[in-house]
Write a protein that holds these residues in place. Structure first.
Motif, PDB file in Angstrom:
ATOM      1  N   SER A   1       0.080  -2.729 -21.347  1.00 25.36           N
ATOM      2  CA  SER A   1      -0.529  -1.549 -22.071  1.00 25.36           C
ATOM      3  C   SER A   1       0.842  -0.764 -22.720  1.00 25.36           C
ATOM      4  O   SER A   1       0.632   0.121 -23.553  1.00 25.36           O
ATOM      5  CB  SER A   1      -0.932  -0.587 -21.239  1.00 25.36           C
ATOM      6  OG  SER A   1      -0.246  -0.248 -19.973  1.00 25.36           O
TER       7      SER A   1
ATOM      8  N   SER B   1      -1.484  -2.810 -27.930  1.00 25.01           N
ATOM      9  CA  SER B   1      -2.442  -1.794 -27.546  1.00 25.01           C
ATOM     10  C   SER B   1      -3.892  -2.798 -27.255  1.00 25.01           C
ATOM     11  O   SER B   1      -3.868  -3.792 -27.313  1.00 25.01           O
ATOM     12  CB  SER B   1      -2.775  -1.240 -29.001  1.00 25.01           C
ATOM     13  OG  SER B   1      -3.612  -2.216 -29.951  1.00 25.01           O
ATOM     14  N   ASP B   2      -4.812  -2.145 -26.700  1.00 23.10           N
ATOM     15  CA  ASP B   2      -5.938  -2.979 -26.274  1.00 23.10           C
ATOM     16  C   ASP B   2      -6.629  -3.543 -27.338  1.00 23.10           C
ATOM     17  O   ASP B   2      -7.126  -4.578 -27.167  1.00 23.10           O
ATOM     18  CB  ASP B   2      -6.888  -1.791 -25.614  1.00 23.10           C
ATOM     19  CG  ASP B   2      -6.926  -1.470 -24.022  1.00 23.10           C
ATOM     20  OD1 ASP B   2      -5.866  -2.148 -23.667  1.00 23.10           O
ATOM     21  OD2 ASP B   2      -7.710  -0.853 -23.593  1.00 23.10           O
ATOM     22  N   GLU B   3      -6.561  -2.981 -28.628  1.00 26.52           N
ATOM     23  CA  GLU B   3      -7.122  -3.427 -29.970  1.00 26.52           C
ATOM     24  C   GLU B   3      -6.381  -4.915 -30.066  1.00 26.52           C
ATOM     25  O   GLU B   3      -7.122  -5.938 -30.593  1.00 26.52           O
ATOM     26  CB  GLU B   3      -6.884  -2.623 -31.082  1.00 26.52           C
ATOM     27  CG  GLU B   3      -7.737  -3.056 -32.297  1.00 26.52           C
ATOM     28  CD  GLU B   3      -7.602  -1.905 -33.330  1.00 26.52           C
ATOM     29  OE1 GLU B   3      -8.268  -2.337 -34.596  1.00 26.52           O
ATOM     30  OE2 GLU B   3      -6.891  -1.003 -33.203  1.00 26.52           O
ATOM     31  N   GLU B   4      -5.106  -4.832 -29.967  1.00 26.27           N
ATOM     32  CA  GLU B   4      -4.243  -6.040 -30.174  1.00 26.27           C
ATOM     33  C   GLU B   4      -4.614  -6.923 -29.230  1.00 26.27           C
ATOM     34  O   GLU B   4      -4.856  -8.230 -29.557  1.00 26.27           O
ATOM     35  CB  GLU B   4      -2.955  -5.814 -30.078  1.00 26.27           C
ATOM     36  CG  GLU B   4      -2.412  -4.952 -31.302  1.00 26.27           C
ATOM     37  CD  GLU B   4      -0.882  -4.629 -31.163  1.00 26.27           C
ATOM     38  OE1 GLU B   4       0.193  -5.203 -31.922  1.00 26.27           O
ATOM     39  OE2 GLU B   4      -0.357  -4.000 -29.900  1.00 26.27           O
ATOM     40  N   ARG B   5      -4.677  -6.907 -27.963  1.00 26.84           N
ATOM     41  CA  ARG B   5      -4.959  -7.810 -26.919  1.00 26.84           C
ATOM     42  C   ARG B   5      -6.281  -8.381 -26.986  1.00 26.84           C
ATOM     43  O   ARG B   5      -6.523  -9.670 -26.761  1.00 26.84           O
ATOM     44  CB  ARG B   5      -4.654  -7.087 -25.454  1.00 26.84           C
ATOM     45  CG  ARG B   5      -3.372  -6.430 -25.500  1.00 26.84           C
ATOM     46  CD  ARG B   5      -3.105  -5.687 -23.965  1.00 26.84           C
ATOM     47  NE  ARG B   5      -3.627  -6.667 -23.020  1.00 26.84           N
ATOM     48  CZ  ARG B   5      -4.178  -6.169 -21.882  1.00 26.84           C
ATOM     49  NH1 ARG B   5      -4.866  -4.989 -21.684  1.00 26.84           N
ATOM     50  NH2 ARG B   5      -4.366  -6.785 -20.902  1.00 26.84           N
ATOM     51  N   MET B   6      -7.120  -7.252 -26.903  1.00 25.39           N
ATOM     52  CA  MET B   6      -8.728  -7.863 -26.846  1.00 25.39           C
ATOM     53  C   MET B   6      -9.288  -8.633 -27.942  1.00 25.39           C
ATOM     54  O   MET B   6     -10.173  -9.097 -27.828  1.00 25.39           O
ATOM     55  CB  MET B   6      -9.449  -6.504 -26.485  1.00 25.39           C
ATOM     56  CG  MET B   6      -9.123  -5.867 -25.254  1.00 25.39           C
ATOM     57  SD  MET B   6     -10.070  -4.151 -24.834  1.00 25.39           S
ATOM     58  CE  MET B   6     -11.554  -4.694 -24.881  1.00 25.39           C
ATOM     59  N   GLY B   7      -8.367  -8.610 -29.060  1.00 24.30           N
ATOM     60  CA  GLY B   7      -9.126  -9.415 -30.115  1.00 24.30           C
ATOM     61  C   GLY B   7      -8.289 -10.824 -30.038  1.00 24.30           C
ATOM     62  O   GLY B   7      -8.958 -11.571 -30.914  1.00 24.30           O
TER      63      GLY B   7
END
Length: 254
Positions: free
Chosen positions: A99, A103-109
């Protein structure tokens, strides 16, 4: 900064001692993951490692409460596509929370996140990258499930205290493997130094650690005869004593 309680320090010291004293490397990895659970809460962990020649490519894994089939799939098919691959390639020792880096957006995509976090039920992670001489030696990862709180800086501080101990042990293990591979087997010595059949037999018994009297009894020869054979072996191998012999020849059967 996190201050360990007295009992925590006892556990910490015990874990670091076991890092250096447990002879089997996989057992050491497994013990480390299990024992860290006494100091830090997590749901699963993996210890990825390789050998010095293949670094930074990771080849092996030891799991704690983590799907081993998924870990093996990561090694064989996904590690090159891991969004954190650049950190492994960078060669710098570190302990980091994902974290803090992504970012969560980078990871979760990413496909890697969906397969090894989402599908396995995890979201938060913290990692140790022990490194030496510009090479990351291993990757040790701890996971928490979605809905659980993220790891905190106290966790990073705790794991950072283990980092140097892990790097020292891993580097030593790699060096031992390299040194063992550099040694010759008994049969290789026979061919390379043109040992006779009797000399090869005696070499094998010496490498097993048998004393001279036991070798004489087993081969039904006198001590003087044995000494002559040993001197011939030393002469052919250009060494002077048994210590040098053990440094040159692998200490296990062909």
């Amino acid at each position: 900064m996190h201050i360990l309680e007295t009992n925590d320090w006892v556990i910490f010291n015990n874990i670091t001692c076991q890092i250096h004293k447990i002879p089997d490397f996989d057992e050491m990895c497994r013990n480390f993951l299990e024992q860290v659970r006494l100091l830090m809460n997590f749901d699963a962990a993996v210890f990825y490692y390789s050998d010095f020649k293949n670094l930074p490519q990771l080849k092996h894994v030891v799991c704690y409460n983590y799907n081993e089939a998924a870990a093996q799939e990561y090694l064989k098919q996904f590690q090159e596509r891991d969004y954190s691959r650049g950190l492994l390639m960078g060669g710098k020792k570190m302990v980091y929370r994902e974290s803090d880096v992504f970012s969560d957006e980078e990871r979760m995509g990413t496909e890697c996140y969906r397969r090894f976090f989402q599908n396995e039920g995890y979201h938060h992670s913290v990692h140790i990258l022990p490194a030496e001489k510009g090479k990351v030696l291993a990757k040790v990862s701890f996971f928490r499930r979605r809905g659980a709180p993220d790891f905190v800086y106290d966790d990073v501080f705790l794991l950072d205290m283990f980092q140097e101990h892990l790097a020292l042990r891993i580097q030593r293990s790699y060096e031992e493997i390299e040194h063992r591979h550099e040694k010759l087997s008994v049969s290789e010595c026979e061919s390379k130094f043109h040992l006779t059949t009797r000399e090869t037999t005696i070499l094998g018994l010496l490498i097993q650690g048998l004393p001279n009297d036991a070798i004489c009894t087993q081969l039904t020869i006198t001590n003087n005869t044995l000494k002559k054979h040993i001197l011939n072996i030393y002469k052919k191998m250009a060494i002077r004593n048994r210590t040098q012999l053990f440094k040159m020849v692998r200490e296990y059967a062909d």
